[in-house]
Motif scaffolding. Structure first.
Motif, PDB file in Angstrom:
ATOM      1  N   LEU A  46       0.849  -1.188   0.000  1.00  0.00           N
ATOM      2  CA  LEU A  46       0.000   0.000   0.000  1.00  0.00           C
ATOM      3  C   LEU A  46       0.884   1.235   0.000  1.00  0.00           C
ATOM      4  O   LEU A  46       1.919   1.281   0.670  1.00  0.00           O
ATOM      5  CB  LEU A  46      -0.885   0.045   1.252  1.00  0.00           C
ATOM      6  CG  LEU A  46      -2.039  -0.942   1.386  1.00  0.00           C
ATOM      7  CD1 LEU A  46      -2.814  -0.649   2.677  1.00  0.00           C
ATOM      8  CD2 LEU A  46      -2.972  -0.885   0.184  1.00  0.00           C
ATOM      9  N   THR A  47       0.463   2.242  -0.771  1.00  0.00           N
ATOM     10  CA  THR A  47       1.109   3.552  -0.738  1.00  0.00           C
ATOM     11  C   THR A  47       0.101   4.583  -0.274  1.00  0.00           C
ATOM     12  O   THR A  47      -1.106   4.346  -0.302  1.00  0.00           O
ATOM     13  CB  THR A  47       1.652   3.937  -2.128  1.00  0.00           C
ATOM     14  OG1 THR A  47       0.560   3.933  -3.055  1.00  0.00           O
ATOM     15  CG2 THR A  47       2.715   2.961  -2.591  1.00  0.00           C
ATOM     16  N   LEU A  48       0.614   5.721   0.154  1.00  0.00           N
ATOM     17  CA  LEU A  48      -0.250   6.701   0.805  1.00  0.00           C
ATOM     18  C   LEU A  48      -1.286   7.292  -0.137  1.00  0.00           C
ATOM     19  O   LEU A  48      -2.455   7.454   0.233  1.00  0.00           O
ATOM     20  CB  LEU A  48       0.609   7.816   1.414  1.00  0.00           C
ATOM     21  CG  LEU A  48      -0.113   8.813   2.315  1.00  0.00           C
ATOM     22  CD1 LEU A  48      -0.783   8.111   3.489  1.00  0.00           C
ATOM     23  CD2 LEU A  48       0.860   9.867   2.824  1.00  0.00           C
ATOM     24  N   TYR A  49      -0.883   7.597  -1.350  1.00  0.00           N
ATOM     25  CA  TYR A  49      -1.801   8.254  -2.280  1.00  0.00           C
ATOM     26  C   TYR A  49      -2.146   7.383  -3.481  1.00  0.00           C
ATOM     27  O   TYR A  49      -2.536   7.882  -4.537  1.00  0.00           O
ATOM     28  CB  TYR A  49      -1.205   9.597  -2.737  1.00  0.00           C
ATOM     29  CG  TYR A  49      -1.015  10.548  -1.587  1.00  0.00           C
ATOM     30  CD1 TYR A  49      -2.112  11.077  -0.907  1.00  0.00           C
ATOM     31  CD2 TYR A  49       0.253  10.880  -1.146  1.00  0.00           C
ATOM     32  CE1 TYR A  49      -1.939  11.919   0.171  1.00  0.00           C
ATOM     33  CE2 TYR A  49       0.440  11.733  -0.065  1.00  0.00           C
ATOM     34  CZ  TYR A  49      -0.673  12.248   0.586  1.00  0.00           C
ATOM     35  OH  TYR A  49      -0.506  13.088   1.667  1.00  0.00           O
ATOM     36  N   GLY A  50      -1.999   6.083  -3.332  1.00  0.00           N
ATOM     37  CA  GLY A  50      -2.378   5.181  -4.402  1.00  0.00           C
ATOM     38  C   GLY A  50      -1.393   5.103  -5.539  1.00  0.00           C
ATOM     39  O   GLY A  50      -1.684   4.498  -6.576  1.00  0.00           O
ATOM     40  N   GLU A  51      -0.209   5.712  -5.361  1.00  0.00           N
ATOM     41  CA  GLU A  51       0.800   5.619  -6.412  1.00  0.00           C
ATOM     42  C   GLU A  51       1.380   4.203  -6.463  1.00  0.00           C
ATOM     43  O   GLU A  51       1.235   3.425  -5.519  1.00  0.00           O
ATOM     44  CB  GLU A  51       1.915   6.654  -6.196  1.00  0.00           C
ATOM     45  CG  GLU A  51       2.748   6.461  -4.947  1.00  0.00           C
ATOM     46  CD  GLU A  51       2.204   7.152  -3.718  1.00  0.00           C
ATOM     47  OE1 GLU A  51       3.012   7.517  -2.847  1.00  0.00           O
ATOM     48  OE2 GLU A  51       0.970   7.299  -3.610  1.00  0.00           O
ATOM     49  N   LYS A  52       2.053   3.890  -7.528  1.00  0.00           N
ATOM     50  CA  LYS A  52       2.630   2.564  -7.699  1.00  0.00           C
ATOM     51  C   LYS A  52       3.799   2.375  -6.742  1.00  0.00           C
ATOM     52  O   LYS A  52       4.682   3.235  -6.655  1.00  0.00           O
ATOM     53  CB  LYS A  52       3.104   2.394  -9.143  1.00  0.00           C
ATOM     54  CG  LYS A  52       3.614   1.008  -9.482  1.00  0.00           C
ATOM     55  CD  LYS A  52       4.034   0.954 -10.949  1.00  0.00           C
ATOM     56  CE  LYS A  52       4.587  -0.422 -11.318  1.00  0.00           C
ATOM     57  NZ  LYS A  52       5.003  -0.462 -12.745  1.00  0.00           N
TER      58      LYS A  52
END
Length: 626
Positions: A32-38
């Motif tokens: 998981l990333t904070l802002y949905g980035e790859k």
């Protein structure tokens, strides 16, 4: 097709796209990333870039602990827990050390988020086991969460305040439901949950800070304890997670051992005499002068400066605004003017340090100059509730000529104190209530006294008495928890992606929480608003803007006397240790180091107590997380 029919069709299509988007976002992921980035590392990655995947296993890592310890339970607000006891436990996920904030599955094989971050689901690995062979189950996760919130240190209640409930959905599937949507950080924070064995704790008192070796599922177990003096961890040979990509290249030492020292000076001498292997040097003077030994000259002790890309946070002399005489911002600003950093840096630190001018120094999150247009859109609604200077003045700290003469600062400080109702009578400063001013600086580090003594003299020049009260670690922690101090030296560590932990530092909800790091005693609705806006940021750009707005507001509150920082980790170690060629951005990465099998460990020699006895810590208090 009629206009209404076309609108209906478009609405239906838009709804379908939203549903598909939600399904895609909610699909289980390896990270998981904070802002949905790859994420940087794909699902089939084999190891992190900052490890040696083929590092040899073996040997012992010997380290120094500070003070003492009387508990093996790090989760309660009772006693002093042993160093690195967290090695016994695994968490649902683990952080990458070369990304701003990305978590990868550890106990959890996959993670799934709701479309609007209204819940998060963890799928546990079937092979995950506690050290007694029992499988890690969803009920252990729920038990851990509920126990920490109800019986753990008070900060857990604040940290997980937005969690509505934890639900067992199956033997290896657990879901956390949130009270509000849109909290991007909470799913990642819940991944950091240490998972405790329910079956082991069923007949034990979780609130008891005793010395019983705990059961966990992590890479090490407690092997030997001498209460208050030493602790040794042994690597779990059949550790269930040893072959995971997130663990490859980590935990290379067969044993990790801590001996405790009550004085950093003695500890440094012990290190140079071969009693332990690794030392993180926090004293610029020591780094420059205390390593003129044969072991350094012939390469048996290695001095290394490892680049530190972390935001440096704020270390400083912290005012406890719960004290009536420290509630006036004019008083705090005046007291801050009397600290001569330039003289201190030149005379005590060999000019090694940079003055800290932000709560997020050494990063793009730090405020500077005047507020930007974007920052003003956040700050303007708070005009009248925050200092006026936030809007029209760049925050700057006074600079001296480093000659020990601070007449201009003393004159300005006296003006501020007079404006606050203070005055000098019979060569003593009297506060607004007519009482002589005596401040107590609570201290645990003996080697910090030399930094405070010049400050004490500067205060005395205006008739203010500063008592430096040094206590042992247990007393210090108890007084810290009961908020029984005027001033302390400590810090507020920061990451590249600040979030929920800011509540623990600045929010009203944490002010009366004895386990929080709201050392200042902040209860300010305007700062609460800025904290909540920071947590609710929807993009990296928003996070930067909102963090800068909070930063400049805190700075103009003069809640701390800013100290200093350095942009490297200064480490010294005996040459039987080695570390990867690539070091992580945000950590020394000590658990990626290894023991060279062909290099002999030094035989300890008697400790020479005749060398320098001064050092200048640039770290948070011993109560702070490492």
């Amino acid at each position: 097709m009629t206009r209404n029919a076309r609108l209906s069709f478009l609405r239906a299509g838009a709804l379908a796209l939203l549903c598909v988007s939600g399904i895609l976002e909610a699909a289980p992921q390896h990270a998981l990333t904070l802002y949905g980035e790859k994420p940087k590392y794909p699902a089939d990655f084999t190891h992190f870039d900052y490890v040696n995947p083929d590092a040899p296993k073996g040997g012992m890592l010997r380290q120094a602990g500070f003070g003492s310890f009387d508990s093996l339970n790090p989760f309660i607000n009772k006693g002093v827990a042993a160093d690195d006891i967290a090695l016994v436990y695994d968490t649902l996920t683990t952080n990458s050390l070369d990304e701003p904030f990305t978590v990868y599955g550890l106990l959890a094989e996959k993670i799934e988020k709701g479309p609007n971050n209204e819940w998060v689901r963890f799928y546990l690995r079937p092979e995950a086991r506690f050290h007694d062979g029992e499988p890690v189950k969803a009920e252990d996760v729920v038990f851990s969460f509920e126990t920490l919130v109800s019986k753990g240190a008070p900060h857990y209640r604040g940290y997980y305040a937005d969690v509505e409930k934890a639900v067992v959905e199956g033997p290896r599937r657990v879901r956390f439901d949130f009270k509000h949507v849109g909290n991007r950080e909470l799913p990642l924070i819940l991944g950091q949950l240490h998972v405790l064995p329910k079956h082991w704790w069923n007949d034990r008192d979780f609130t008891s800070g005793n010395m019983e070796a705990p059961l966990g599922s992590g890479p090490y177990r407690v092997e030997k304890v001498e209460a208050g003096r030493s602790i040794r961890y042994a690597r779990v040979e059949d550790y269930w997670g040893k072959d995971l990509a997130v663990n490859r290249g980590f935990y290379n030492f067969n044993r990790v051992h801590f001996d405790y020292y009550r004085d950093n000076t003695v500890a440094l001498q012990a290190f140079k005499a071969g009693h332990f292997d690794y030392w993180l040097e926090t004293s610029a003077k020591n780094w420059a002068t205390a390593y003129d030994t044969q072991a350094v000259k012939d390469g048996r002790i290695v001095k290394d400066e490892i680049e530190n890309h972390n935001p440096q946070g704020m270390q400083g002399f912290i005012f406890n605004t719960r004290r009536a005489r420290l509630q006036d911002v004019k008083v705090r600003e005046a007291l801050a003017l009397l600290f001569d950093f330039e003289w201190t840096n030149r005379q005590l630190f060999n000019g090694a340090y940079t003055r800290t001018t932000s709560y997020f120094d050494n990063s793009e999150l730090a405020s500077s100059g005047l507020p930007s247009k974007e920052e003003l859109s956040i700050l303007e609604p708070l005009r009248g509730q925050i200092p006026d200077a936030v809007f029209d003045r760049a925050f700057e700290l006074p600079q001296t000529k480093a000659d020990g003469m601070i007449r201009e600062q003393q004159r300005r400080a006296y003006e501020l104190l007079t404006a606050a109702g203070w005055k000098i009578e019979n060569d003593r400063m009297i506060d607004a209530n007519g009482k002589p001013v005596k401040l107590e600086f609570l201290l645990v580090q003996a080697d910090f006294e030399r930094v405070l003594l010049p400050y004490k003299r500067n205060l005395a020049g205006l008739g203010i008495e500063l008592e430096i009260r040094r206590v042992d670690v247990s007393q210090y922690i108890n007084r810290l928890r009961s908020r029984d101090y005027d001033m302390i030296v400590s810090g507020f560590g920061q990451s590249s992606s600040p979030g929920n932990e800011q509540r623990e530092y600045w929010h009203s909800a944490s002010a009366d929480n004895p386990g929080s790091r709201n050392f200042i005693g902040l209860k300010d609705p305007a700062i609460d608003t800025l904290v909540e806006k920071l947590i609710a940021a929807d993009s990296r750009d928003e996070l930067i803007t909102r963090t800068r707005a909070l930063d400049r507001t805190l700075l103009w509150g003069h809640y701390v006397i800013p100290n200093w920082h350095i942009k490297t980790w200064r480490v010294a170690y005996w040459n039987h240790l080695a570390h990867p060629a690539t070091t992580p951005d945000s950590d020394v990465g000590l658990m990626t180091w290894w023991h060279k099998p062909d290099v002999e460990v030094p035989k300890p020699k008697p400790i020479d107590g005749d060398e320098t006895d001064e050092s200048a810590p640039a770290s948070a208090s011993p109560a702070a997380e490492r």
